[in-house]
Design a protein around this motif. Structure first.
Motif, short mmCIF file in Angstrom:
data_model
loop_
_atom_site.label_atom_id
_atom_site.label_comp_id
_atom_site.label_asym_id
_atom_site.label_seq_id
_atom_site.Cartn_x
_atom_site.Cartn_y
_atom_site.Cartn_z
N PRO A 131 0.67 -1.20 0.02
CA PRO A 131 0.05 0.02 0.06
C PRO A 131 1.01 1.08 0.06
O PRO A 131 1.73 1.52 1.02
CB PRO A 131 -0.78 -0.09 1.22
CG PRO A 131 -0.05 -0.99 2.32
CD PRO A 131 0.99 -2.09 1.27
N GLU B 26 -11.35 1.11 -0.55
CA GLU B 26 -10.69 0.05 -1.35
C GLU B 26 -11.01 -0.09 -2.57
O GLU B 26 -10.41 -0.56 -3.56
CB GLU B 26 -10.69 -1.35 -0.56
CG GLU B 26 -11.95 -1.79 -0.32
CD GLU B 26 -12.11 -3.02 0.62
OE1 GLU B 26 -12.71 -2.83 1.75
OE2 GLU B 26 -11.46 -4.08 0.36
N SER C 13 -8.78 1.54 -5.26
CA SER C 13 -7.36 1.04 -5.36
C SER C 13 -6.98 0.82 -6.69
O SER C 13 -8.00 0.30 -7.56
CB SER C 13 -7.21 -0.08 -4.53
OG SER C 13 -6.40 -0.92 -5.03
N LEU D 226 -2.08 1.20 -4.58
CA LEU D 226 -2.69 0.42 -3.57
C LEU D 226 -3.19 1.07 -2.37
O LEU D 226 -2.51 2.12 -1.87
CB LEU D 226 -2.09 -0.79 -2.97
CG LEU D 226 -1.70 -2.20 -4.07
CD1 LEU D 226 -1.64 -3.34 -3.27
CD2 LEU D 226 -3.14 -2.33 -4.88
N THR D 227 -4.10 0.66 -1.68
CA THR D 227 -4.71 1.40 -0.46
C THR D 227 -4.22 0.43 0.69
O THR D 227 -3.96 -0.79 0.39
CB THR D 227 -6.41 1.54 -0.48
OG1 THR D 227 -6.75 0.19 -0.28
CG2 THR D 227 -6.87 2.06 -1.43
N ASP E 269 -6.27 -2.89 0.93
CA ASP E 269 -6.26 -4.01 -0.16
C ASP E 269 -5.29 -5.37 0.58
O ASP E 269 -4.46 -5.14 1.54
CB ASP E 269 -5.27 -3.48 -1.35
CG ASP E 269 -5.93 -2.86 -1.99
OD1 ASP E 269 -6.72 -3.24 -3.05
OD2 ASP E 269 -5.50 -1.69 -2.11
#
Ligand code: ADP
Ligand code: MG
Length: 244
Positions: free
Chosen positions: A40, A53, A56, A87-88, A91
């Motif tokens: 992330p 999310e 993402s 990415l968060t 994820d």
């Protein structure tokens, strides 16, 4: 302009991409895509702002419908024309598929980004299965190959160059010495190997502290930091000048 920044993990790719993104955002909309689908990266880059999310990059690659690229782009808190995809923190590690479908989705995503931003910077992960890697190497006007001036760096450089030649990408490569350790010496490595560096990025200890404060190269205040900022501005101007 599409710029791909590629190199092994931990050698300053994201730090460089942030600085290039900020410089590009002074002119027009710019997007930095962090292609690492295992870590992330977004939260830190948008100062801890909550990101759902569903927004993402991993979701974009698994089910991108081709129209709604904006939902995956997240605005920088201070630089309003700078957007990030990545990415968060929500994820799940190892969730995302690799393979031809993911490669195609990555190419579609990049195409959409090119439509809305004058500069797209691909912060390409060091992983061979990165779905953005083919699109990055095929589409980038410039591929900044970050190489640490040491044995590992030379080995990595020599391992990827044949592939870049096969893809007719070698003429778009700028080889950049990334001195992320204090005692690395790009000049000595250039003398001892066949590698010719197009640019050299100095080691700047201040950067690690700045990073914890959510700041980057353009906010350096020490003489070494200011020199690094100048090196990056020159690199950016060189790429921009050649595009016009
Ligand atoms: N020129 C530099 N001098 C010293 N440290 C650096 C430099 N560039 C980056 N770093 C530091 O190296 C670490 C890895 O940088 P990062 O940009 O995250 O690498 P990557 O994206 O390639 O994994 C970070 O702690 C960053 O602050
Ligand atoms: Mg990174």
């Amino acid at each position: 302009m599409v710029i791909a920044v590629w190199g092994r993990d931990g050698i300053g790719k994201s730090t460089l991409c942030d600085a290039l993104g900020e410089l590009a955002a002074k002119q027009d909309v710019s997007i930095v895509i962090d292609t690492d689908l295992t870590q992330p990266t977004l939260t830190a880059r948008v100062n801890g702002k909550h990101i759902d999310e569903d927004a993402s990059l991993g979701k974009a690659i698994s089910g991108f419908d081709g129209d709604d690229v904006r939902r995956y782009l997240h605005q920088h808190m201070r630089h309003k024309r700078l957007y990030y995809a990545g990415l968060t923190s929500r994820d799940e590690y190892l969730t995302y598929e690799h393979g031809t479908e993911a490669d195609n989705a990555a190419q579609d995503f990049l195409n959409k980004c090119k439509e809305i931003a004058s500069t797209v910077i691909l912060d390409v992960s060091g992983q061979r299965t990165d779905p953005f890697l083919p699109a990055a190497l095929l589409n980038a006007g410039y591929i900044l190959l970050l190489v640490t001036p040491d044995v590992q760096g030379i080995c990595w450089h020599n391992a990827v160059m044949p592939m870049l030649k096969d893809m007719y990408a070698d003429s778009r490569v700028l080889t950049v010495a990334a001195q992320v350790q204090k005692y690395q010496d790009a000049d000595a490595v250039a003398k001892a190997s066949d590698i010719r560096f197009d640019a050299k990025l100095s080691y700047v200890s201040e950067l690690r502290r700045l990073r914890n404060e959510g700041k980057g190269i353009l906010e350096c205040t020490t003489p070494l930091g200011i020199r690094l900022e100048k090196q990056i501005r020159l690199l950016y101007e060189r790429m921009r000048g050649a595009q016009q």
